[in-house]
Design a protein around this motif. Structure first.
Motif, mmCIF file in Angstrom:
data_model
loop_
_atom_site.group_PDB
_atom_site.id
_atom_site.type_symbol
_atom_site.label_atom_id
_atom_site.label_comp_id
_atom_site.label_asym_id
_atom_site.label_seq_id
_atom_site.Cartn_x
_atom_site.Cartn_y
_atom_site.Cartn_z
ATOM 1 N N PHE A 27 -15.313 13.395 -83.767
ATOM 2 C CA PHE A 27 -16.563 13.687 -83.058
ATOM 3 C C PHE A 27 -17.784 13.359 -83.908
ATOM 4 O O PHE A 27 -18.850 13.015 -83.366
ATOM 5 N N ARG A 40 -18.337 9.682 -83.274
ATOM 6 C CA ARG A 40 -18.792 9.393 -81.917
ATOM 7 C C ARG A 40 -20.241 9.824 -81.712
ATOM 8 O O ARG A 40 -21.013 9.131 -81.034
ATOM 9 N N CYS A 41 -20.660 10.952 -82.294
ATOM 10 C CA CYS A 41 -22.045 11.375 -82.079
ATOM 11 C C CYS A 41 -23.023 10.491 -82.840
ATOM 12 O O CYS A 41 -24.179 10.350 -82.420
ATOM 13 N N CYS A 96 -23.224 7.299 -80.514
ATOM 14 C CA CYS A 96 -23.961 7.563 -79.275
ATOM 15 C C CYS A 96 -25.463 7.483 -79.491
ATOM 16 O O CYS A 96 -26.208 7.077 -78.593
ATOM 17 N N GLU A 97 -25.919 7.878 -80.678
ATOM 18 C CA GLU A 97 -27.350 7.877 -80.968
ATOM 19 C C GLU A 97 -27.830 6.589 -81.628
ATOM 20 O O GLU A 97 -29.032 6.340 -81.686
ATOM 21 N N ALA A 111 -21.347 18.781 -83.863
ATOM 22 C CA ALA A 111 -21.612 17.486 -83.234
ATOM 23 C C ALA A 111 -23.034 17.443 -82.684
ATOM 24 O O ALA A 111 -23.755 16.444 -82.853
ATOM 25 N N GLU A 112 -23.462 18.523 -82.047
ATOM 26 C CA GLU A 112 -24.814 18.570 -81.495
ATOM 27 C C GLU A 112 -25.858 18.511 -82.598
ATOM 28 O O GLU A 112 -26.899 17.856 -82.461
ATOM 29 N N ALA A 171 -25.948 14.920 -83.940
ATOM 30 C CA ALA A 171 -26.575 14.035 -82.951
ATOM 31 C C ALA A 171 -28.089 14.211 -82.932
ATOM 32 O O ALA A 171 -28.836 13.244 -82.741
ATOM 33 N N SER A 223 -30.471 10.019 -84.253
ATOM 34 C CA SER A 223 -31.346 9.024 -83.631
ATOM 35 C C SER A 223 -32.409 8.533 -84.605
ATOM 36 O O SER A 223 -32.842 7.387 -84.531
#
Length: 213
Positions: free
Chosen positions: A81, A84-85, A88-89, A147-148, A151, A155
């Motif tokens: 995870f 993946r995070c 994703c960003e 994960a949050e 993330a 970015s």
């Protein structure tokens, strides 16, 4: 062999080569640390769970689709995870390296580490390859809140330090991510060697002029 198949074969071999290099130089120990590469079709190749980076088999690497579903190979690392995070960003990045490297982890344990920027810009290469290094608060391994938290930083930052855990670094290529996380570890080592002494890091203007955009 198709172009995608050829690229995947190269990525498998490169993951194993980089993993062995990191392990042989003491940047990860036991079965700690994990590496992933994002392929052109959006799927991920990733080091398996409970695998030593020093003894990886290209054929046994985990293959996950873009949504994180396990397609083939051994069971993926439980820290998938984190990778993946980051992806994703960071749509332009193609690789992620996560280590439990000694000096970086040590910095993440110090009580006075700045959570907004965990290491000062001691060298030009740290400013160029890492930039600012936010530290994510401690969460238990596997906690979805981690994960949050990652993330939320990813970015704006391709490198983050997990409190009491270790660094996670992404790059456009695996070599770029590798060199960046090695620079982070060397800077952490320098920082600890100098800890308690008057230091002369780069000024804010000097560092900002070199930081990745």
């Amino acid at each position: 062999m198709t172009a995608i198949g050829s690229a995947a074969t190269h990525a498998r071999e490169e993951i194993c080569s980089v993993g062995k290099s990191l392990f042989d130089r003491g940047l990860t120990a036991g079965s700690t640390g994990n590496i992933s590469v994002r392929l052109d079709d959006g799927s991920l190749l990733m080091t398996p769970t409970n695998a030593s980076l020093g003894d990886l088999d290209p054929a046994q690497l985990s293959h996950l689709d873009a949504e994180g579903r396990h397609l083939s190979g051994d069971k993926p690392t439980k820290e998938a995870f984190l990778h993946r995070c980051m992806y994703c960003e960071r749509e332009g990045d193609g690789a992620v390296v996560h280590l439990h490297s000694t000096h970086s982890v040590a910095v993440s344990i110090l009580r006075d580490t700045d959570p907004d920027d965990a290491l000062p810009p001691l060298t030009a290469y740290f400013a160029m390859r890492i930039g600012r290094l936010p530290m994510v608060p401690y969460y238990a391994p596997g906690d979805a809140d981690l994960a949050e938290a990652v993330a939320a930083q990813a970015s704006a930052h391709h490198a983050v330090l997990l409190a009491n855990h270790g660094p996670v670094v992404s790059g456009k290529t695996l070599r770029q991510a590798q060199y960046a996380i090695e620079e982070l570890e060397e800077t952490a080592k320098l920082f600890l060697l100098l800890h308690g002494r008057d230091i002369r890091p780069l000024t804010r203007d000097q560092a900002d002029a070199l930081r990745p955009r």
